[in-house]
Design a protein around this motif. Sequence first.
Motif, short mmCIF file in Angstrom:
data_model
loop_
_atom_site.label_atom_id
_atom_site.label_comp_id
_atom_site.label_asym_id
_atom_site.label_seq_id
_atom_site.Cartn_x
_atom_site.Cartn_y
_atom_site.Cartn_z
N LYS A 175 0.83 -1.21 0.00
CA LYS A 175 0.00 0.00 0.00
C LYS A 175 0.87 1.26 0.00
O LYS A 175 0.63 2.18 -0.79
CB LYS A 175 -0.92 0.00 1.22
CG LYS A 175 -1.81 1.22 1.33
CD LYS A 175 -2.67 1.12 2.60
CE LYS A 175 -3.55 2.32 2.78
NZ LYS A 175 -2.84 3.50 3.23
N ILE A 176 1.89 1.32 0.86
CA ILE A 176 2.69 2.54 0.90
C ILE A 176 3.56 2.69 -0.34
O ILE A 176 3.84 3.80 -0.77
CB ILE A 176 3.51 2.70 2.21
CG1 ILE A 176 4.55 1.59 2.36
CG2 ILE A 176 2.59 2.79 3.41
CD1 ILE A 176 5.50 1.79 3.54
N ILE A 177 3.97 1.58 -0.94
CA ILE A 177 4.72 1.68 -2.19
C ILE A 177 3.80 2.19 -3.30
O ILE A 177 4.18 3.06 -4.08
CB ILE A 177 5.36 0.33 -2.57
CG1 ILE A 177 6.50 0.01 -1.60
CG2 ILE A 177 5.88 0.35 -4.01
CD1 ILE A 177 7.06 -1.40 -1.73
N GLN A 178 2.56 1.70 -3.34
CA GLN A 178 1.60 2.17 -4.35
C GLN A 178 1.25 3.65 -4.15
O GLN A 178 0.91 4.33 -5.10
CB GLN A 178 0.31 1.35 -4.31
CG GLN A 178 0.46 -0.01 -4.93
CD GLN A 178 -0.83 -0.80 -4.88
OE1 GLN A 178 -1.58 -0.75 -3.91
NE2 GLN A 178 -1.10 -1.53 -5.95
N LEU A 189 9.17 6.32 2.17
CA LEU A 189 8.86 5.02 2.77
C LEU A 189 9.36 4.93 4.20
O LEU A 189 8.67 4.42 5.09
CB LEU A 189 9.44 3.89 1.92
CG LEU A 189 8.81 3.71 0.54
CD1 LEU A 189 9.59 2.68 -0.27
CD2 LEU A 189 7.34 3.32 0.64
N LYS A 190 10.56 5.43 4.42
CA LYS A 190 11.13 5.41 5.77
C LYS A 190 10.26 6.19 6.74
O LYS A 190 9.98 5.74 7.85
CB LYS A 190 12.55 5.97 5.74
CG LYS A 190 13.25 5.94 7.09
CD LYS A 190 14.66 6.45 7.00
CE LYS A 190 15.31 6.36 8.37
NZ LYS A 190 16.66 6.88 8.37
N GLU A 191 9.81 7.37 6.32
CA GLU A 191 8.95 8.19 7.18
C GLU A 191 7.65 7.46 7.50
O GLU A 191 7.18 7.47 8.65
CB GLU A 191 8.64 9.53 6.51
CG GLU A 191 9.83 10.46 6.47
CD GLU A 191 9.60 11.69 5.61
OE1 GLU A 191 8.47 11.88 5.10
OE2 GLU A 191 10.56 12.47 5.44
N LYS A 192 7.05 6.83 6.52
CA LYS A 192 5.80 6.11 6.74
C LYS A 192 6.00 4.92 7.66
O LYS A 192 5.18 4.64 8.52
CB LYS A 192 5.17 5.67 5.41
CG LYS A 192 4.62 6.85 4.64
CD LYS A 192 3.90 6.39 3.40
CE LYS A 192 3.36 7.62 2.68
NZ LYS A 192 2.11 7.38 2.02
N ILE A 193 7.09 4.20 7.47
CA ILE A 193 7.36 3.04 8.31
C ILE A 193 7.64 3.47 9.74
O ILE A 193 7.13 2.89 10.70
CB ILE A 193 8.53 2.21 7.73
CG1 ILE A 193 8.08 1.53 6.45
CG2 ILE A 193 9.04 1.19 8.75
CD1 ILE A 193 9.20 0.89 5.64
N GLU A 194 8.43 4.52 9.90
CA GLU A 194 8.77 5.00 11.24
C GLU A 194 7.58 5.60 11.97
O GLU A 194 7.56 5.63 13.19
CB GLU A 194 9.92 6.01 11.16
CG GLU A 194 11.24 5.36 10.84
CD GLU A 194 12.38 6.36 10.67
OE1 GLU A 194 12.11 7.58 10.58
OE2 GLU A 194 13.53 5.90 10.64
N SER A 195 6.59 6.05 11.22
CA SER A 195 5.41 6.62 11.86
C SER A 195 4.58 5.55 12.56
O SER A 195 3.69 5.85 13.34
CB SER A 195 4.55 7.38 10.85
OG SER A 195 3.87 6.47 10.00
#
Length: 182
Positions: A119-122, A167-173
């Motif tokens: 989802k975050i890659i899309q 992606l890093k920001e989304k994962i870290e959130s």
Amino acid sequence: MSLEQLIYNCKRNDIKAQETLYRLYASKLFSVCLKYSRNYEEAQDNLQEGFLIIFEKIDQYSFKGSFDGWLKRIIVNYTLQQYRKENFLNIVDENFADDTADVNIEIDNENLSVDYLLKIIQELPDKYRMVFNLFAVDGYSHQEIAEMLKISVGTSKSNLSRARLILKEKIESGNGKTKSLS
């Protein structure tokens, strides 16, 4: 029926052979489409159109190299062609890539769902998603990506760096983490 015979029959425009080939490869190629598409529906469209091209060009397959690779290349090229038509690949400051080249994403596989990662890659902007998938997922070099997308090597590196940052920001959130069952 062997794969070679199936391909030969497809070259003769045998509709049953084409249907069999579609059923054999649709799910595998759909996952490729999904990586490069904005959403599920667009991936379905890209798969259908990609198969039309496969059947149109199957005469060009000469049984040299992997048939799976040949199919995948057609699907990827078709999808990239759709984005080139939309002129989504903008030129960016190539120096940005030097500043962010060391962005690393550490993923704890047990805490992130595959659905969330997809989802975050899309959700990445088109130009970043394309470069990220071509480089990080499919293993193309920046030179190859630049040629495929008709951009500079620096733009490819910059788009990859920006994709990794997002992606890093989304994962870290912490979004998308699966709950522990313990």
